[in-house]
Design a protein around this motif. Structure first.
Motif, mmCIF file in Angstrom:
data_model
loop_
_atom_site.group_PDB
_atom_site.id
_atom_site.type_symbol
_atom_site.label_atom_id
_atom_site.label_comp_id
_atom_site.label_asym_id
_atom_site.label_seq_id
_atom_site.Cartn_x
_atom_site.Cartn_y
_atom_site.Cartn_z
ATOM 1 N N TYR A 471 41.144 39.078 42.107
ATOM 2 C CA TYR A 471 40.312 38.153 42.331
ATOM 3 C C TYR A 471 38.988 38.612 42.828
ATOM 4 C CZ TYR A 471 43.965 34.747 41.705
ATOM 5 O OH TYR A 471 45.039 34.254 41.232
ATOM 6 N N THR A 472 37.869 37.899 42.564
ATOM 7 C CA THR A 472 36.604 37.799 42.969
ATOM 8 C C THR A 472 36.054 36.832 43.919
ATOM 9 O OG1 THR A 472 35.919 38.794 40.957
ATOM 10 C CG2 THR A 472 34.129 38.204 42.160
ATOM 11 N N ARG A 473 35.594 37.188 45.025
ATOM 12 C CA ARG A 473 35.322 36.002 45.988
ATOM 13 C C ARG A 473 33.991 35.457 45.710
ATOM 14 N NH1 ARG A 473 34.628 36.113 52.097
ATOM 15 N NH2 ARG A 473 36.042 34.354 52.751
ATOM 16 N N LEU A 474 33.799 34.344 45.682
ATOM 17 C CA LEU A 474 32.650 33.665 45.452
ATOM 18 C C LEU A 474 32.212 32.706 46.364
ATOM 19 C CD1 LEU A 474 33.049 32.736 41.480
ATOM 20 C CD2 LEU A 474 32.012 34.468 42.461
ATOM 21 N N PHE A 475 30.893 32.646 46.752
ATOM 22 C CA PHE A 475 30.357 31.903 47.504
ATOM 23 C C PHE A 475 29.732 30.518 46.890
ATOM 24 C CE2 PHE A 475 26.176 30.366 48.932
ATOM 25 C CZ PHE A 475 26.268 30.157 50.336
ATOM 26 N N ILE A 476 29.614 29.333 47.413
ATOM 27 C CA ILE A 476 29.390 28.344 46.856
ATOM 28 C C ILE A 476 28.560 27.386 48.187
ATOM 29 C CG2 ILE A 476 31.338 26.712 47.007
ATOM 30 C CD1 ILE A 476 30.390 25.240 44.463
ATOM 31 N N ASN A 477 27.164 26.828 47.788
ATOM 32 C CA ASN A 477 26.653 26.196 48.963
ATOM 33 C C ASN A 477 27.087 24.897 48.999
ATOM 34 O OD1 ASN A 477 25.610 25.695 46.486
ATOM 35 N ND2 ASN A 477 23.415 25.124 47.142
ATOM 36 N N LEU A 478 28.334 24.424 49.022
ATOM 37 C CA LEU A 478 28.978 23.183 49.206
ATOM 38 C C LEU A 478 30.005 23.360 50.178
ATOM 39 C CD1 LEU A 478 29.038 21.717 45.586
ATOM 40 C CD2 LEU A 478 27.334 21.307 47.265
ATOM 41 N N GLY A 479 30.186 22.477 50.991
ATOM 42 C CA GLY A 479 31.359 22.626 52.169
ATOM 43 C C GLY A 479 31.570 21.224 52.876
ATOM 44 N N SER A 480 32.210 21.486 53.871
ATOM 45 C CA SER A 480 32.879 20.081 54.398
ATOM 46 C C SER A 480 31.850 19.080 54.826
ATOM 47 C CB SER A 480 33.575 20.280 55.744
ATOM 48 O OG SER A 480 32.894 20.946 56.785
ATOM 49 N N VAL A 481 30.559 19.415 54.940
ATOM 50 C CA VAL A 481 29.581 18.439 55.247
ATOM 51 C C VAL A 481 29.023 17.572 53.883
ATOM 52 C CG1 VAL A 481 28.376 19.693 57.153
ATOM 53 C CG2 VAL A 481 27.484 20.268 54.615
ATOM 54 N N ILE A 542 26.100 29.769 43.242
ATOM 55 C CA ILE A 542 27.305 30.370 43.133
ATOM 56 C C ILE A 542 26.699 31.753 43.439
ATOM 57 C CG2 ILE A 542 29.274 31.088 41.922
ATOM 58 C CD1 ILE A 542 29.417 28.483 42.422
ATOM 59 N N GLU A 543 27.558 32.749 44.267
ATOM 60 C CA GLU A 543 27.026 33.917 44.382
ATOM 61 C C GLU A 543 28.422 34.917 44.517
ATOM 62 O OE1 GLU A 543 24.565 34.590 48.022
ATOM 63 O OE2 GLU A 543 22.880 33.144 47.052
ATOM 64 N N ILE A 544 28.547 35.956 44.078
ATOM 65 C CA ILE A 544 29.474 36.834 44.246
ATOM 66 C C ILE A 544 29.395 37.246 45.888
ATOM 67 C CG2 ILE A 544 30.692 39.143 43.506
ATOM 68 C CD1 ILE A 544 30.025 38.496 40.856
ATOM 69 N N SER A 545 30.560 37.223 46.301
ATOM 70 C CA SER A 545 30.794 37.581 47.803
ATOM 71 C C SER A 545 31.541 38.959 47.944
ATOM 72 C CB SER A 545 31.257 36.458 48.605
ATOM 73 O OG SER A 545 31.867 36.871 49.501
ATOM 74 N N GLY A 546 32.353 39.048 47.100
ATOM 75 C CA GLY A 546 33.227 40.532 47.292
ATOM 76 C C GLY A 546 34.385 40.321 46.559
ATOM 77 N N GLU A 547 35.372 41.329 46.908
ATOM 78 C CA GLU A 547 36.507 41.228 46.096
ATOM 79 C C GLU A 547 37.804 40.053 47.030
ATOM 80 O OE1 GLU A 547 39.773 44.653 44.798
ATOM 81 O OE2 GLU A 547 37.816 43.717 43.711
ATOM 82 N N GLY A 548 38.478 39.452 46.253
ATOM 83 C CA GLY A 548 39.287 38.479 46.963
ATOM 84 C C GLY A 548 40.462 39.210 47.598
ATOM 85 N N THR A 549 41.051 38.483 48.169
ATOM 86 C CA THR A 549 42.123 38.841 49.049
ATOM 87 C C THR A 549 43.686 38.350 48.399
ATOM 88 O OG1 THR A 549 42.347 37.039 50.535
ATOM 89 C CG2 THR A 549 41.081 38.939 51.066
ATOM 90 N N SER A 550 43.627 37.834 47.282
ATOM 91 C CA SER A 550 44.899 37.226 46.811
ATOM 92 C C SER A 550 45.683 38.164 45.905
ATOM 93 C CB SER A 550 44.441 35.837 46.374
ATOM 94 O OG SER A 550 44.069 35.084 47.003
ATOM 95 N N GLU A 551 45.365 39.332 46.155
ATOM 96 C CA GLU A 551 46.287 40.409 45.010
ATOM 97 C C GLU A 551 47.469 40.394 45.197
ATOM 98 O OE1 GLU A 551 45.027 41.217 47.927
ATOM 99 O OE2 GLU A 551 46.217 42.812 48.606
ATOM 100 N N SER A 552 48.085 40.280 46.459
ATOM 101 C CA SER A 552 49.439 40.786 46.481
ATOM 102 C C SER A 552 50.325 39.633 46.093
ATOM 103 C CB SER A 552 49.829 41.150 48.035
ATOM 104 O OG SER A 552 48.824 40.589 48.846
ATOM 105 N N ARG A 553 50.645 39.403 45.021
ATOM 106 C CA ARG A 553 51.445 38.475 44.441
ATOM 107 C C ARG A 553 53.003 39.261 44.321
ATOM 108 N NH1 ARG A 553 49.882 35.273 39.473
ATOM 109 N NH2 ARG A 553 47.493 35.557 39.469
ATOM 110 N N SER A 554 53.236 40.184 44.900
ATOM 111 C CA SER A 554 54.419 40.978 44.607
ATOM 112 C C SER A 554 55.589 40.181 45.174
ATOM 113 C CB SER A 554 54.456 42.332 45.662
ATOM 114 O OG SER A 554 53.699 41.993 46.615
ATOM 115 N N GLY A 555 56.809 40.380 44.865
ATOM 116 C CA GLY A 555 57.923 39.672 44.915
ATOM 117 C C GLY A 555 58.194 39.272 46.339
#
Ligand code: AMP
Length: 617
Positions: A471-481, A542-555
């Motif tokens: 995964y790539t982590r992306l930034f978006i300028n929209l949020g809870s507001v 939209i901006e690339i923010s880094g590598e995602g953390t959702s890699e470990s889909r292991s069993g």
């Protein structure tokens, strides 16, 4: 000659049933009435609901009893209060032109003293549910020693509901030489056993093949992903603008959840289940019967015996466990010679169950594709057009307004007028369904899982894997507001970029911005999708923010990252389909309770802007 007269029914009864629209006997009436009129047989009738069996036993009873006497001569036992009231009402109607016919309905959940009073006044026919009947017998408030006929209606249902012992006790208070007439939609061994126990060489009548539901019912199924089920269901409803349906769920909670979600989404629906008080159930049923309700969401038990004419669709939101229940459910439609459709919304893993039901019924089910948004819009448009054709005009009332109306439209061509008129309702559907995704589940996928015994990715996760992030982590300028929660944001992203919701990883909604993870291969698609996009006039960045953390889909990791909290929007919601996946793959067909605060359309509209579905019958 009137065919009922030919069967041996007398004029005053025939006159009454003619007023009910009974012109010709139904097959079961044709075959059973002559046998039952002899009054000398025990009888077993294997017949589906809706075949006219109430009159099949009710008319002979009216011929055979002595109405100059005011003691109980016939006892009809049935599984539910609904059916009890129905039978009572039907028999009263058949007897409308006879004198001194007293029929009493005995059922739980209503004042026993009223029922006792009616019994005391004198009654020849008692229609009862077993529990309350036994209660009254135990109070020694009724005398069944002169009963000539006992009818066990929907015997299979009574046994399913655990009334065996009550029935035994009740029947033990009736004379040995009474005749017993048993009707059942199915003939499981338990029913065979009671037939054997209570009857003496009964005359047996089988209408149609064993378990072969009504021939006028079309059986259809749709295969969807579990998380798309609710959206698919709504789409099916939208595709059938004139639907008058009963939707079956497996549990009370599911029933309640689906009904609530539908109501929030502007549909004319309500639930019927065992947790409601009798009064509440009556109210719901009255609304449904009066056609002030378009969709009745019910559990099997609550809907047993419901006889409402012209039910167009039975929808199995969840498949029942037993084939018998499927027969009962689908039997709520196609009554009295009408046609109807029984729809099952399943996931690919449930195909085996459909095959099983097909084998049980000896009928082929048709696989149908979930209609596209375009299909729905077209259907709705022509529904409006047909309504214009068939609307009844109240000439007198409208007359006074006509000059003003004409004045308003005097500069508009007929073509323009028609276009605008049709668009009034159509626009909202167009708006709602534009960009609606395909909700049909890829069946190969399901088959594969079915065959391999693997679990679907949503549930089982991807064994192996692990290691480097996909995964790539992306930034978006929209949020809870901007009133986004995770579910909304996921929907917005998918809608904007056309990537599948299944491939989106973690979503982290902050105040004025958010982060979300997409697969490396989708990054370009996402940035392209948001190119020049604006949200309420504000450019979306939209901006690339880094590598995602959702890699470990292991069993053992708990499956897809979304489940881990990718779009907790789901889990924040309550119950039912929403728990399965309130979000449905990036489209806008979520249910009303999404994350609280109503559904926000991506154009900035609120959910409440959904087309108004309240059916005006
Ligand atoms: P039942 O199976 O008794 O619940 O009947 C199903 C429906 O068919 C009820 O609405 C009855 O009023 C209707 N019905 C029963 N017999 C006839 C008939 N001979 N002609 C027309 N409608 C009938």
């Amino acid at each position: 000659m009137n065919p009922f007269i030919e069967l041996g029914i007398r004029h005053d009864i025939v006159n009454a049933i003619s007023e009910l629209g009974f012109e010709n006997p139904t097959p079961i009436q044709e075959q059973s009435i002559p046998v039952l009129l002899t009054g000398s047989n025990d009888f077993v009738g294997l017949a589906q609901t809706g075949t006219g069996k109430t009159a099949a036993f009710g008319l002979p009873l009216l011929e055979l009893l002595d109405f100059e006497e005011n003691y109980p001569q016939a006892l009809i036992l049935c599984p539910t209060r609904e059916l009890c009231l129905q039978i009572t009402n039907d028999i009263k109607n058949y007897a409308k032109k006879m004198g001194n016919v007293h029929v009493v309905a005995v059922y739980g959940g209503a004042s026993i003293s009223d029922q006792l009073r009616q019994i005391k006044r004198g009654v020849q026919i008692v229609v009862a549910t077993p529990g309350r009947m036994l209660d009254i017998i135990n109070r020694k408030a009724i005398d069944f020693t002169k009963v000539k006929f006992v009818v066990l209606d929907e015997a299979d249902e009574m046994l399913n509901m655990g009334f065996q012992e009550d029935i035994d006790s009740i029947l033990s208070t009736t004379p040995e030489d009474k005749k017993t007439w048993l009707f059942s939609a199915t003939m499981p061994t338990e029913v065979r056993r009671i037939a054997k126990k209570y009857m003496n060489e009964p005359f047996e009548l089988t209408m149609g093949e064993k378990n072969t539901g009504n021939v006028n019912i079309e059986h259809e199924y749709y295969i969807v992903r579990a998380r798309d089920k609710y959206a698919a269901f709504k789409r099916i409803v939208d595709f059938n603008p004139d639907i008058f349906g009963i939707v079956f769920c497996r549990t009370k909670i599911e029933t309640q959840d689906i009904a609530e979600a539908l109501i929030k989404d502007g549909y004319n629906a309500d639930s019927l289940h065992g947790d409601l008080s009798q009064q509440q159930r009556d109210k719901v049923m009255k609304r449904y019967r009066d056609r002030n309700l378009q969709l009745l969401i019910a559990t099997d038990v609550a809907a047993r015996g419901i006889d409402v004419n012209d039910v167009t669709h039975v929808i199995n939101y969840s498949l029942p466990d037993e084939i018998e229940n499927y027969t009962h459910r689908s039997g709520r439609t196609a009554r009295a010679g009408k046609t109807g459709v029984s729809i099952s919304i399943i996931n690919a893993k449930e195909l085996g169950k459909i095959r099983q039901i097909e084998r049980g019924l000896g009928k082929r089910f048709v696989k149908v594709e979930i209609p596209t948004g375009f299909d729905v819009c077209e259907k709705q448009l022509f529904s409006i057009v047909h309504k214009v054709h068939s609307v009844e005009v109240n000439e007198q009332q409208i007359e006074q307004y006509l000059p003003r109306i004409m004045e308003e439209f005097k500069d508009m061509s007929k073509e323009e007028f028609i276009k605008r008129f049709a668009s009034i309702e159509f626009n909202s559907f167009l708006d709602y369904y534009k960009n609606a995704p395909d909700l049909n589940a890829p069946i190969e996928e399901g088959r594969r899982f079915e065959r391999d015994g693997e679990r679907a990715p949503r549930e089982g996760g991807n064994a192996g894997g692990g290691g480097k992030s996909e995964y790539t982590r992306l930034f978006i300028n929209l949020g809870s507001v901007d009133e986004f929660n995770r579910g909304d944001l996921l929907g917005y992203i998918c809608n904007q970029t056309k990537i599948s919701g299944r491939t989106v990883g973690k979503i982290d909604v902050k105040g004025v911005y958010s982060f979300f993870e997409v697969q490396h291969s989708d990054v370009e698609k996402v940035t392209a999708g948001f190119k020049d996009a604006d949200f309420k006039g504000r450019p979306v960045r939209i901006e690339i923010s880094g590598e995602g953390t959702s890699e470990s889909r292991s069993g053992g990791g708990g499956g897809y990252p979304r489940r881990e909290g990718g779009y907790a929007g789901n889990r924040e919601r309550s119950g039912g389909e929403r728990r399965e996946g309130g979000y449905n793959g990036g489209n806008r067909e979520r249910n009303g309770s999404a994350g609280g605060g109503g559904f926000r359309d991506f154009s900035g509209k609120r959910r409440e802007d959904r087309p108004e579905r309240r059916r005006r019958f």
